[in-house]
Motif scaffolding. Structure first.
Motif, mmCIF file in Angstrom:
data_model
loop_
_atom_site.group_PDB
_atom_site.id
_atom_site.type_symbol
_atom_site.label_atom_id
_atom_site.label_comp_id
_atom_site.label_asym_id
_atom_site.label_seq_id
_atom_site.Cartn_x
_atom_site.Cartn_y
_atom_site.Cartn_z
ATOM 1 N N SER B 22 11.139 27.324 55.082
ATOM 2 C CA SER B 22 10.977 28.393 56.129
ATOM 3 C C SER B 22 9.676 29.175 56.152
ATOM 4 C CB SER B 22 12.307 29.558 56.257
ATOM 5 O OG SER B 22 12.119 30.020 54.906
ATOM 6 N N ILE B 23 8.920 29.038 54.765
ATOM 7 C CA ILE B 23 7.824 29.505 54.801
ATOM 8 C C ILE B 23 6.675 28.931 55.558
ATOM 9 C CG2 ILE B 23 5.749 30.237 53.029
ATOM 10 C CD1 ILE B 23 7.822 30.430 50.712
ATOM 11 N N ALA B 24 6.647 27.579 55.515
ATOM 12 C CA ALA B 24 5.784 26.755 56.329
ATOM 13 C C ALA B 24 5.991 27.195 57.861
ATOM 14 C CB ALA B 24 6.056 25.378 56.098
ATOM 15 N N LEU B 25 7.153 27.393 58.278
ATOM 16 C CA LEU B 25 7.677 27.770 59.643
ATOM 17 C C LEU B 25 7.134 28.897 59.926
ATOM 18 C CD1 LEU B 25 9.064 26.970 62.273
ATOM 19 C CD2 LEU B 25 11.111 28.266 61.682
ATOM 20 N N VAL B 26 7.264 30.015 59.195
ATOM 21 C CA VAL B 26 6.947 31.527 59.432
ATOM 22 C C VAL B 26 5.297 31.294 59.600
ATOM 23 C CG1 VAL B 26 6.431 33.741 58.270
ATOM 24 C CG2 VAL B 26 8.712 32.583 58.184
ATOM 25 N N GLN B 27 4.578 30.724 58.535
ATOM 26 C CA GLN B 27 3.206 30.585 58.580
ATOM 27 C C GLN B 27 2.763 30.066 59.902
ATOM 28 O OE1 GLN B 27 1.045 27.585 56.941
ATOM 29 N NE2 GLN B 27 0.006 28.840 55.447
ATOM 30 N N ALA B 28 3.417 28.993 60.447
ATOM 31 C CA ALA B 28 2.956 28.241 61.630
ATOM 32 C C ALA B 28 3.109 29.208 62.780
ATOM 33 C CB ALA B 28 3.837 27.007 61.882
ATOM 34 N N ILE B 29 4.242 30.312 62.712
ATOM 35 C CA ILE B 29 4.370 30.905 64.003
ATOM 36 C C ILE B 29 3.217 31.928 63.979
ATOM 37 C CG2 ILE B 29 5.847 32.812 65.106
ATOM 38 C CD1 ILE B 29 8.194 30.800 63.682
ATOM 39 N N LEU B 30 2.980 32.607 62.746
ATOM 40 C CA LEU B 30 1.981 33.483 62.635
ATOM 41 C C LEU B 30 0.754 33.008 62.939
ATOM 42 C CD1 LEU B 30 3.008 35.361 59.112
ATOM 43 C CD2 LEU B 30 3.283 36.335 61.531
ATOM 44 N N TYR B 31 0.284 32.118 62.699
ATOM 45 C CA TYR B 31 -1.127 31.463 62.781
ATOM 46 C C TYR B 31 -1.179 31.127 64.323
ATOM 47 C CZ TYR B 31 -3.110 31.203 58.358
ATOM 48 O OH TYR B 31 -3.562 31.803 56.898
ATOM 49 N N TYR B 32 -0.124 30.565 65.003
ATOM 50 C CA TYR B 32 0.123 30.523 66.290
ATOM 51 C C TYR B 32 -0.290 31.374 67.265
ATOM 52 C CZ TYR B 32 2.064 28.474 70.861
ATOM 53 O OH TYR B 32 2.236 28.245 72.056
ATOM 54 N N LYS B 33 0.302 32.731 66.837
ATOM 55 C CA LYS B 33 0.030 33.753 67.590
ATOM 56 C C LYS B 33 -1.556 34.235 67.420
ATOM 57 C CE LYS B 33 4.561 35.864 67.699
ATOM 58 N NZ LYS B 33 5.526 36.937 66.757
ATOM 59 N N LEU B 34 -1.968 34.381 66.214
ATOM 60 C CA LEU B 34 -3.248 34.560 65.801
ATOM 61 C C LEU B 34 -4.239 33.816 66.755
ATOM 62 C CD1 LEU B 34 -3.873 36.991 64.093
ATOM 63 C CD2 LEU B 34 -4.265 35.224 62.247
ATOM 64 N N SER B 35 -3.984 32.446 66.769
ATOM 65 C CA SER B 35 -4.914 31.803 67.608
ATOM 66 C C SER B 35 -5.207 32.052 68.915
ATOM 67 C CB SER B 35 -4.527 30.295 67.470
ATOM 68 O OG SER B 35 -4.288 29.633 66.195
ATOM 69 N N PHE B 36 -4.144 32.286 69.511
ATOM 70 C CA PHE B 36 -4.058 32.765 70.860
ATOM 71 C C PHE B 36 -4.920 34.100 71.152
ATOM 72 C CE2 PHE B 36 -1.563 30.279 74.009
ATOM 73 C CZ PHE B 36 -0.984 29.283 73.110
ATOM 74 N N LYS B 37 -4.751 34.905 70.109
ATOM 75 C CA LYS B 37 -5.602 36.228 70.184
ATOM 76 C C LYS B 37 -7.094 35.725 69.923
ATOM 77 C CE LYS B 37 -4.416 40.497 67.988
ATOM 78 N NZ LYS B 37 -3.867 41.034 66.727
ATOM 79 N N ALA B 38 -7.179 34.982 69.014
ATOM 80 C CA ALA B 38 -8.828 34.694 68.764
ATOM 81 C C ALA B 38 -9.380 33.993 69.898
ATOM 82 C CB ALA B 38 -8.951 33.881 67.556
ATOM 83 N N GLY B 39 -8.538 33.122 70.654
ATOM 84 C CA GLY B 39 -8.894 32.195 71.434
ATOM 85 C C GLY B 39 -9.352 33.033 72.740
ATOM 86 N N GLU B 40 -8.555 34.101 73.045
ATOM 87 C CA GLU B 40 -8.929 35.106 73.933
ATOM 88 C C GLU B 40 -10.162 35.527 73.773
ATOM 89 O OE1 GLU B 40 -5.317 37.677 74.715
ATOM 90 O OE2 GLU B 40 -6.905 38.992 75.745
ATOM 91 N N GLU B 41 -10.455 36.224 72.650
ATOM 92 C CA GLU B 41 -11.826 36.772 72.451
ATOM 93 C C GLU B 41 -12.941 35.722 72.519
ATOM 94 O OE1 GLU B 41 -12.039 39.792 70.878
ATOM 95 O OE2 GLU B 41 -14.313 39.719 70.654
ATOM 96 N N LEU B 42 -12.691 34.393 72.216
ATOM 97 C CA LEU B 42 -13.766 33.563 72.296
ATOM 98 C C LEU B 42 -13.781 33.035 74.011
ATOM 99 C CD1 LEU B 42 -13.439 31.303 69.234
ATOM 100 C CD2 LEU B 42 -15.349 32.781 69.885
ATOM 101 N N GLY B 43 -12.835 33.519 74.891
ATOM 102 C CA GLY B 43 -12.812 33.089 76.203
ATOM 103 C C GLY B 43 -12.363 31.595 76.395
ATOM 104 N N ILE B 44 -11.379 31.308 75.268
ATOM 105 C CA ILE B 44 -10.442 30.128 75.727
ATOM 106 C C ILE B 44 -9.366 30.334 76.611
ATOM 107 C CG2 ILE B 44 -9.439 27.925 74.382
ATOM 108 C CD1 ILE B 44 -10.725 29.006 71.922
ATOM 109 N N PRO B 45 -9.020 29.621 77.684
ATOM 110 C CA PRO B 45 -8.061 29.895 78.507
ATOM 111 C C PRO B 45 -6.777 29.510 77.823
ATOM 112 C CG PRO B 45 -9.511 28.546 79.714
ATOM 113 C CD PRO B 45 -10.101 28.544 78.281
ATOM 114 N N LYS B 46 -5.714 30.304 78.145
ATOM 115 C CA LYS B 46 -4.381 30.034 77.539
ATOM 116 C C LYS B 46 -4.003 28.797 77.561
ATOM 117 C CE LYS B 46 -1.719 34.118 76.805
ATOM 118 N NZ LYS B 46 -2.321 35.242 76.919
#
Lengths: 220, 231
Positions: B22-46
């Motif tokens: 479950s650590i691997a799953l939790v890590q994947a979910i956290l980074y998934y959310k973070l990637s969308f946030k950083a993507g928004e900052e860089l102007g990558i469409p959702k």
């Protein structure tokens, strides 16, 4: 904007990465504690130490060589995810490369890093579903498939996907491809070099050739 | 061996293995959310972020099936929970098998054979854990230093950074292919046909872009079955 990215990406990425990897190290000793508390069984010190020395002799160089060699491709978050979840060459690197290919981002850019990371996360989810299915219904499920299919996947998935990814990058950098395959072939086939040296030679040798070609304007 | 495997498959071991998975799953979910946030900052469409994630999911179906097959084999020697934990986190089947074997041998037992008792298994578990810890600790403590190293090597030249990544990729996969090429037989067929199929599929997908996200999975299948037929 760059400082912003530092705050909303690199800092939390590092925090989550460190926390999850170190928790995983501690957690992976959990089953040993279980054996101790339920059966009173634990590894004798001399066997534990000599086994540790033996695996370190076999894999020790890879602890350092692999993260360093893969870093330019995976980026920070990709490195944390990949080394927590393993299966780097057959799952993580291809997933990252394909996500970047499909979204047509410029390699090595910040955008590429985010897109590649999302590709890797996608591969983690598929892999987790796969291993969890295997754990709970694997024995029964595997009998459904004909043996020839099972054998084909067991024996040839790795070389086929390694070849395919090499093909993908040969299209992008045809002048570098002969060095990418040539250097490790010579190191391995002619000099019978140890694997850690082969991987370092292949990666940094090809990067060096890329540098020379780039400076001479042979590739862009 | 029977009795040892019985202990290895006890409910308590499943729970402890599940925690690590479950650590691997939790890590994947956290980074998934973070990637969308950083993507928004860089102007990558959702939609692009979602497409990248989806490509990762699709591309890894084939190789994950291979992991599935290997894992079922591994379960019969190290038990279900340990195989699950080791292949969801850090692991690769060959490294885990080697570690379990080295552990048993260090205790003077044959892996799965004579003298392989609970203590021998515990040495195997210890060896798998301490071996995985090597990668996890190095990456956990030093990955962010590698970021600085890359910045230094790249020196802020974006075009060179792209070429550098491409060179690194060819080097890594050249290395991974070299062993198969020297092994000859089916393996070299898989490599060559896989590579050629990928080039052809990417050429075709220049005109039919929907094909692109499936290209790696398809190239892999073509390479594999060519290897079965010709190997």
């Amino acid at each position: 904007m760059k400082d912003n990215l530092e705050e909303i990406w690199y800092k939390p990425v590092k925090k989550i990465g460190m926390a999850t990897l170190i928790t995983a190290v501690i957690g992976s000793f959990g089953p040993l504690l279980y054996l101790y508390f339920t059966r009173g069984v634990y590894p004798p010190l001399d066997a534990a130490l000599s086994a540790w020395a033996l695996v370190a002799a076999s894999f020790g160089a890879a602890y350092f060589v692999e993260p360093i060699s893969y870093y330019a491709i995976l980026g920070l978050a990709g490195t944390y995810v990949s080394f927590l979840s393993g299966n780097i060459s057959n799952l993580r690197l291809p997933a990252s490369a394909m996500a970047q290919e499909v979204l047509e981002v410029e390699e090595g850019s910040k955008k590429a890093e985010i897109i590649g990371t999302l590709g890797i996360i996608g591969s983690v989810i598929t892999n987790l579903i796969g291993v969890t299915l295997a754990a709970f219904i694997g024995m029964r499920l595997i009998e459904v498939f004909p043996p020839i299919v099972v054998d084909a996947f067991r024996d040839y998935t790795a070389p086929a996907i390694f070849g395919a990814v090499f093909g993908q990058f040969t299209m992008k950098y045809p002048k570098l491809a002969p060095f990418g395959i040539g250097i490790p072939l010579i190191l391995l086939g002619v000099f019978d070099a140890p694997l850690w040296l082969v991987i370092l030679g292949a990666v940094f040798g090809t990067i060096l050739v890329a540098r020379v070609f780039y400076q001479k304007g042979l590739i862009e | 061996m029977e009795e040892v495997l019985q202990v290895a498959n006890e409910f308590g071991v499943w729970i402890l293995a599940g925690l690590v998975v479950s650590i691997a799953l939790v890590q994947a979910i956290l980074y998934y959310k973070l990637s969308f946030k950083a993507g928004e900052e860089l102007g990558i469409p959702k939609e692009d972020c979602k497409a990248a994630f989806k490509t990762g999911v699709i591309t890894s179906i084939g190789p994950s099936f291979a992991v599935f097959v290997i894992m079922v084999g591994l379960m019969s020697v190290i038990g279900g929970p340990m195989a699950w934990m080791r292949l969801a986190v850090i692991g690769s089947a060959p490294a885990e098998l080697t570690a379990a074997q080295i552990g048993a041998n260090a205790y003077n037992a044959d892996f799965g054979g004579a003298g392989y008792d609970l203590t021998a298994m515990s040495v195997g578990w210890w060896t798998m854990a301490i071996n995985g810890a090597g990668w996890l600790l190095f990456v956990g403590f030093f990955a962010h230093k590698l970021e600085k190293l890359r910045d230094k090597v790249a020196g802020g030249d974006k075009k060179w950074l792209a070429v550098l990544s491409g060179g690194a990729m060819l080097g890594v996969f050249g290395y991974l292919n070299a062993g198969s090429v020297l092994a000859l037989g089916g393996e070299v067929v898989a490599v060559v046909v896989g590579a050629v199929a990928m080039i052809v599929l990417l050429k075709i997908s220049e005109h039919y872009s929907v094909l692109k996200e499936y290209s790696l999975g398809l190239a892999m299948l073509v390479g594999m079955f060519a290897a079965v037929l010709l190997g």
